[in-house]
Scaffold this active site. Structure first.
Site, PDB file in Angstrom:
ATOM      1  N   GLY A  35      11.023  -8.287 -18.037  1.00  0.00           N
ATOM      2  CA  GLY A  35      10.797  -8.647 -17.692  1.00  0.00           C
ATOM      3  C   GLY A  35      10.929  -9.287 -16.246  1.00  0.00           C
ATOM      4  N   ARG A  72       2.700   1.771  -3.301  1.00  0.00           N
ATOM      5  CA  ARG A  72       1.792   1.786  -5.146  1.00  0.00           C
ATOM      6  C   ARG A  72       1.208   3.063  -4.393  1.00  0.00           C
ATOM      7  NH1 ARG A  72      -1.677  -4.109  -5.499  1.00  0.00           N
ATOM      8  NH2 ARG A  72       0.011  -4.473  -7.191  1.00  0.00           N
ATOM      9  N   ASP A 111      10.479 -24.960 -26.227  1.00  0.00           N
ATOM     10  CA  ASP A 111      10.600 -24.009 -27.572  1.00  0.00           C
ATOM     11  C   ASP A 111      11.684 -24.382 -28.052  1.00  0.00           C
ATOM     12  OD1 ASP A 111      12.524 -22.128 -26.422  1.00  0.00           O
ATOM     13  OD2 ASP A 111      11.263 -22.118 -24.900  1.00  0.00           O
ATOM     14  N   HIS A 146       0.690  -1.546  -0.171  1.00  0.00           N
ATOM     15  CA  HIS A 146       0.113  -0.198   0.045  1.00  0.00           C
ATOM     16  C   HIS A 146       1.259   1.599  -0.036  1.00  0.00           C
ATOM     17  CE1 HIS A 146      -3.597   2.333   0.938  1.00  0.00           C
ATOM     18  NE2 HIS A 146      -2.656   3.475   1.777  1.00  0.00           N
ATOM     19  N   GLU A 147       2.143   1.153   0.611  1.00  0.00           N
ATOM     20  CA  GLU A 147       2.661   2.206   0.762  1.00  0.00           C
ATOM     21  C   GLU A 147       3.592   2.960  -0.315  1.00  0.00           C
ATOM     22  OE1 GLU A 147       2.626   4.597   3.104  1.00  0.00           O
ATOM     23  OE2 GLU A 147       1.181   3.176   4.471  1.00  0.00           O
ATOM     24  N   ARG A 187       3.683 -19.371 -21.769  1.00  0.00           N
ATOM     25  CA  ARG A 187       3.937 -18.243 -21.821  1.00  0.00           C
ATOM     26  C   ARG A 187       5.327 -17.492 -22.370  1.00  0.00           C
ATOM     27  NH1 ARG A 187      -0.662 -14.978 -22.626  1.00  0.00           N
ATOM     28  NH2 ARG A 187      -2.753 -16.021 -21.957  1.00  0.00           N
ATOM     29  N   ASN A 188       6.379 -17.936 -21.651  1.00  0.00           N
ATOM     30  CA  ASN A 188       7.554 -17.630 -21.224  1.00  0.00           C
ATOM     31  C   ASN A 188       8.068 -18.543 -22.984  1.00  0.00           C
ATOM     32  OD1 ASN A 188       8.257 -15.661 -19.417  1.00  0.00           O
ATOM     33  ND2 ASN A 188       9.028 -17.732 -18.221  1.00  0.00           N
ATOM     34  N   LEU A 209      10.500 -12.417 -12.219  1.00  0.00           N
ATOM     35  CA  LEU A 209       9.315 -14.004 -10.865  1.00  0.00           C
ATOM     36  C   LEU A 209       8.949 -14.835 -11.298  1.00  0.00           C
ATOM     37  CD1 LEU A 209       8.500 -10.755  -8.284  1.00  0.00           C
ATOM     38  CD2 LEU A 209      10.244 -12.699  -7.748  1.00  0.00           C
ATOM     39  N   TYR A 264       9.759 -16.592 -25.669  1.00  0.00           N
ATOM     40  CA  TYR A 264      10.900 -16.705 -26.428  1.00  0.00           C
ATOM     41  C   TYR A 264      11.336 -17.576 -27.542  1.00  0.00           C
ATOM     42  CZ  TYR A 264      11.825 -13.651 -22.248  1.00  0.00           C
ATOM     43  OH  TYR A 264      11.192 -12.714 -20.880  1.00  0.00           O
TER      44      TYR A 264
END
Length: 459
Positions: free
Chosen positions: A420, A256, A390, A253-254, A363-364, A423, A368
């Site tokens: 990216g 953002r 991939d 919160h602090e 999705r990675n 994470l 890529y």
């Protein structure tokens, strides 16, 4: 030294050990008491027959009827009376009152043993020696004084079960083991039951279920204390985790709030002064920082609360819609995503985490990979294996184990130029580990990166 109480584990083991030993000793003693070879009363019909035989022997020695028998000496008459019967099932023995054997002198081992336990003609007994049943003594009156008569009869029946046990050390040991086994099994159960409860509680904590178990505080005193300490530890962990969550929420919160004000200020500056590279850079970095904070909070919540929303699902229902969306997204990027048939394999877990874990990897791969992404689902021995390949640039061999660390970016352009946060794979690794699975990275046969995920299925 203080004697251990029965409520302690040491006291229970001590008490059960001695109680088991007592039961075994009593059982063996009772077996010997029931041994038919011990001296016992002679059955009435057999007793009367032997008394009649003793009376006939007394009359034959005192008043012989046949002239040939009259001419024999006393010793010869005794030997004549002790000759075996035709069927060889019986043998008559004569001894003096002092127990000296008169006739016959051979094969008298059973007789010598029997004389030591039965030497009173007022209460004749019988006892079994192997297959030879000895009975006596019976008083026989003769001109030379009283003598004793004993009778031996062949035991034609099978040896009694108790004799079979007592005569065979191995069988006696087997009976001892059978008697003690129930008590020892109960002791093992009583000792291991609280240990198993403690083990299961530790496994639940290892899986992220930080819940106290009142059943841990039952049983022997040592396990009660260990269970109470374990529950206190779980309570302390819950307090610590709750504090961590509150701290992360407060930090979020602090952080953002000023980020939101910074982005608003950047937007106002762009409206007044127009776009510039500096303002665009500030807005991009602020957006990246906000994304990173959101992903950090998601990773924290995943590590703490993933067990609270577990469900039993099937793999097709769980991932099919996400795979179709990813396939459509790949087509929009002019790439091909292929996967084999997804079946209704049963799986238990948090559906949101499982979907997010696989989606991050896919999705990675789309991001890529050059133009081909391949997924393969296979099951062997209740274990689901998922491979994602991939044909992109890949990851250097030395960095394959590091890509699952939070904030780690590979040295190539795969992450550094993509914006990216480092994470995504850390979140995937945490989700897979929460579901007792594994994840591994290696070089792909297609030339890029291969990610292999294994997850346990429901049995």
């Amino acid at each position: 030294m203080k004697f251990p109480g029965i409520t302690s584990l040491y006291g229970r083991i001590f008490a059960i050990f001695w109680f088991t030993l007592f039961v075994v000793v009593v059982t063996i003693v009772l077996l010997f008491q029931l041994d038919p070879r011990t001296g016992q009363a002679i059955p009435e019909p057999h007793l009367k027959r032997l008394e009649s035989t003793a009376t006939n022997a007394s009359q034959a020695l005192t008043y012989p009827r046949h002239d040939n028998f009259k001419r024999l000496s006393f010793d010869q008459k005794i030997r004549r009376l002790t000759k075996r019967r035709d069927n060889h099932d019986e043998q008559i023995y004569f001894t003096t009152i002092d127990g000296d054997i008169i006739a016959p002198q051979k094969h008298t081992k059973a007789l010598r043993n029997f004389i030591t336990v039965s030497d009173d003609p007022a209460s004749p007994k019988q006892r079994l020696y192997g297959r030879w049943m000895m009975a006596g003594p019976f008083a026989v009156n003769t001109p030379n004084g009283d003598i004793y008569m004993y009778n031996g009869t062949v035991w034609r029946g099978a040896p009694p079960f108790i004799i079979q046990i007592l005569d065979k050390p191995f069988k006696l040991l087997l009976v001892t083991m059978l008697v003690s086994t129930p008590f020892l099994l109960w002791l093992a159960w009583a000792v291991t039951r609280p240990a198993r409860r403690l083990q299961y509680a530790a496994e639940r904590v290892a899986q992220g279920e930080f819940t106290a178990d009142p059943n841990l505080e039952t049983g022997p005193r040592e396990f009660k204390q260990a269970g109470a300490s374990f529950n206190q530890m779980v309570g302390a962990l819950n307090t610590m985790i709750s504090g961590q969550q509150r701290l992360l929420s407060d930090i979020s919160h602090e952080l953002r709030s000023p980020l939101t004000r910074l982005r608003m200020a950047t937007a106002l500056a762009q409206r007044k002064q127009g776009s510039s590279k500096e303002l665009s850079r500030i807005d991009t970095e602020a957006e990246r920082l906000e994304t990173m904070i959101g992903e950090l909070l998601e990773l924290s919540r995943m590590q703490v609360n993933s067990h609270q929303q577990n469900e039993q699902l099937d793999c097709h229902t769980l991932w099919y819609e996400m795979l179709e969306d990813a396939k459509f997204e790949a087509e929009q990027c002019h790439k091909t995503l292929r996967y084999n048939t997804l079946q209704d394999w049963p799986i238990t877990g948090n559906p949101n985490l499982l979907i997010s874990a696989l989606e991050n990897v896919i999705r990675n791969a789309i991001k890529y990979g050059n133009d081909v992404i391949e997924l393969n689902f296979s099951v062997q021995q209740h274990l689901l294996t998922i491979t994602i390949d991939d044909n992109g640039e890949g990851v250097p061999e030395a960095e394959l184990d590091d890509i699952f660390r939070p904030f780690y970016r590979v040295s190539t352009a795969r992450d550094r130029d993509s914006g990216g946060t480092g994470l995504g794979l850390a979140i995937t690794e945490s989700a897979i580990r929460q579901h007792r699975g594994t994840i591994e990275a290696k070089q792909s046969p297609l030339g890029g990166l291969n990610i292999t995920i294994t997850l346990p299925l429901c049995r």
